[in-house]
Design a protein around this motif. Structure first.
Motif, PDB file in Angstrom:
ATOM      1  N   HIS A 203     -16.516  43.007  11.459  1.00  0.00           N
ATOM      2  CA  HIS A 203     -16.342  41.409  12.055  1.00  0.00           C
ATOM      3  C   HIS A 203     -16.586  41.330  13.392  1.00  0.00           C
ATOM      4  O   HIS A 203     -17.565  40.588  13.920  1.00  0.00           O
ATOM      5  CB  HIS A 203     -15.167  41.099  11.366  1.00  0.00           C
ATOM      6  CG  HIS A 203     -14.917  39.609  12.001  1.00  0.00           C
ATOM      7  ND1 HIS A 203     -13.898  39.224  13.033  1.00  0.00           N
ATOM      8  CD2 HIS A 203     -15.347  38.459  11.377  1.00  0.00           C
ATOM      9  CE1 HIS A 203     -14.104  37.834  13.213  1.00  0.00           C
ATOM     10  NE2 HIS A 203     -14.804  37.297  11.998  1.00  0.00           N
TER      11      HIS A 203
ATOM     12  N   PHE B 184     -13.339  33.498   6.758  1.00  0.00           N
ATOM     13  CA  PHE B 184     -14.052  33.047   7.896  1.00  0.00           C
ATOM     14  C   PHE B 184     -14.162  31.628   7.712  1.00  0.00           C
ATOM     15  O   PHE B 184     -14.205  30.873   8.927  1.00  0.00           O
ATOM     16  CB  PHE B 184     -15.478  33.603   7.850  1.00  0.00           C
ATOM     17  CG  PHE B 184     -16.223  33.626   9.025  1.00  0.00           C
ATOM     18  CD1 PHE B 184     -16.963  32.336   9.601  1.00  0.00           C
ATOM     19  CD2 PHE B 184     -15.578  34.462  10.128  1.00  0.00           C
ATOM     20  CE1 PHE B 184     -17.580  32.104  10.845  1.00  0.00           C
ATOM     21  CE2 PHE B 184     -16.279  34.308  11.529  1.00  0.00           C
ATOM     22  CZ  PHE B 184     -17.054  33.090  11.728  1.00  0.00           C
TER      23      PHE B 184
ATOM     24  N   GLN C 212      -7.199  35.090  14.408  1.00  0.00           N
ATOM     25  CA  GLN C 212      -7.563  36.109  13.948  1.00  0.00           C
ATOM     26  C   GLN C 212      -6.891  36.703  12.873  1.00  0.00           C
ATOM     27  O   GLN C 212      -7.223  37.303  11.650  1.00  0.00           O
ATOM     28  CB  GLN C 212      -7.778  37.435  15.025  1.00  0.00           C
ATOM     29  CG  GLN C 212      -8.139  38.630  14.683  1.00  0.00           C
ATOM     30  CD  GLN C 212      -9.301  39.079  15.149  1.00  0.00           C
ATOM     31  OE1 GLN C 212      -9.697  38.580  16.496  1.00  0.00           O
ATOM     32  NE2 GLN C 212      -9.847  40.091  14.930  1.00  0.00           N
TER      33      GLN C 212
ATOM     34  N   LEU D 165     -22.958  37.981   8.955  1.00  0.00           N
ATOM     35  CA  LEU D 165     -22.123  38.473   8.182  1.00  0.00           C
ATOM     36  C   LEU D 165     -22.703  39.176   6.714  1.00  0.00           C
ATOM     37  O   LEU D 165     -22.428  40.173   6.529  1.00  0.00           O
ATOM     38  CB  LEU D 165     -21.050  37.608   7.694  1.00  0.00           C
ATOM     39  CG  LEU D 165     -19.952  37.203   8.773  1.00  0.00           C
ATOM     40  CD1 LEU D 165     -19.046  35.952   8.525  1.00  0.00           C
ATOM     41  CD2 LEU D 165     -19.233  38.265   9.136  1.00  0.00           C
TER      42      LEU D 165
ATOM     43  N   VAL E 179     -14.372  38.058   2.824  1.00  0.00           N
ATOM     44  CA  VAL E 179     -14.657  37.754   4.199  1.00  0.00           C
ATOM     45  C   VAL E 179     -15.401  36.498   4.502  1.00  0.00           C
ATOM     46  O   VAL E 179     -14.790  35.734   5.396  1.00  0.00           O
ATOM     47  CB  VAL E 179     -15.700  38.642   4.740  1.00  0.00           C
ATOM     48  CG1 VAL E 179     -16.336  38.299   5.967  1.00  0.00           C
ATOM     49  CG2 VAL E 179     -15.048  40.398   4.855  1.00  0.00           C
TER      50      VAL E 179
ATOM     51  N   SER F  77      -7.423  37.315   8.818  1.00  0.00           N
ATOM     52  CA  SER F  77      -6.973  38.420   7.843  1.00  0.00           C
ATOM     53  C   SER F  77      -6.396  38.255   6.532  1.00  0.00           C
ATOM     54  O   SER F  77      -6.690  38.800   5.666  1.00  0.00           O
ATOM     55  CB  SER F  77      -6.363  39.526   8.956  1.00  0.00           C
ATOM     56  OG  SER F  77      -7.415  39.870   9.988  1.00  0.00           O
TER      57      SER F  77
END
Length: 206
Positions: free
Chosen positions: A171, A99, A67, A191, A95, A71
């Motif tokens: 998210h 991901f 995680q 997403l 994003v 970020s």
């Protein structure tokens, strides 16, 4: 030359970190947290238990690291977007970059019921909640810094912190939808839907 060697070392360290984190996730999803040992994670990643200890202090920390790393990747990607690009458009691209960083999960995994059930159990594991929360908070702070730089605001201002918090919440909503919908939808589609709504100002559904 020394700089090149330094960059290579850092890249290899990051690759090892990602491999260990994904090994921890993969084994936990398949076996359950209580049935995974640090030795198993190290062997799965092809390193020694001592190497594992150089990166992480526990199984939970290794799992939650994904995680935080995501970020960091999102923050780095946001910094690389064109300066004139609208903020939420830039965030959406960032994003997707974050991901897919180091993502070994295949399309089979994203629609495999056994895998999804395992992920659901993993994220609900009480023993992981503390590490998950720490990773989320640290990652959110890093993303807020990138937003502050892009918008010319201070790191302690409300706006970048609010944007980072919204991105983190968005998210989480996408992941919950993926875990709770039958059959599981495409994460990419989720997403795009979630961040498309945010980019449009989150209008009321018609």
């Amino acid at each position: 030359m020394d700089l090149d060697h330094g960059g290579l070392r850092e890249r290899k360290k990051q690759e090892t970190r990602i491999a260990l984190s994904w090994a921890a996730i993969r084994l936990t999803v398949e076996r359950g947290l209580d049935n995974v040992r640090i030795e198993d994670i190290a062997a799965e990643a092809g390193v020694s238990t001592r190497t594992f200890s150089n990166y992480f202090g526990s199984k939970g920390e290794a799992i939650a690291a994904r995680q935080y790393d995501r970020s960091l990747a999102m923050a780095a990607a946001l910094r690389e977007r064109p300066a004139g690009e609208p903020l939420w458009e830039a965030i959406t691209h960032a994003v997707f970059t974050g991901f897919t960083l180091g993502e070994p999960v295949t399309e089979r995994h994203t629609s495999d019921r056994a895998w999804i059930d395992g992920v659901r159990l993993m994220v609900a594991e009480p023993a992981l909640q503390g590490e998950m929360h720490k990773a989320m908070a640290a990652g959110e702070a890093e993303f807020a810094l990138a937003v502050a730089e892009r918008t010319g605001t201070g790191a302690g201002d409300v706006y970048p912190q609010l944007v980072a918090a919204v991105v983190a919440a968005a998210h989480q909503v996408a992941v919950k939808q993926w875990l709770g919908t039958e059959p599981p939808p495409s994460m990419e589609a989720l997403l795009r839907d979630v961040f498309g709504r945010l980019s449009a100002g989150l209008p009321e559904p018609r």
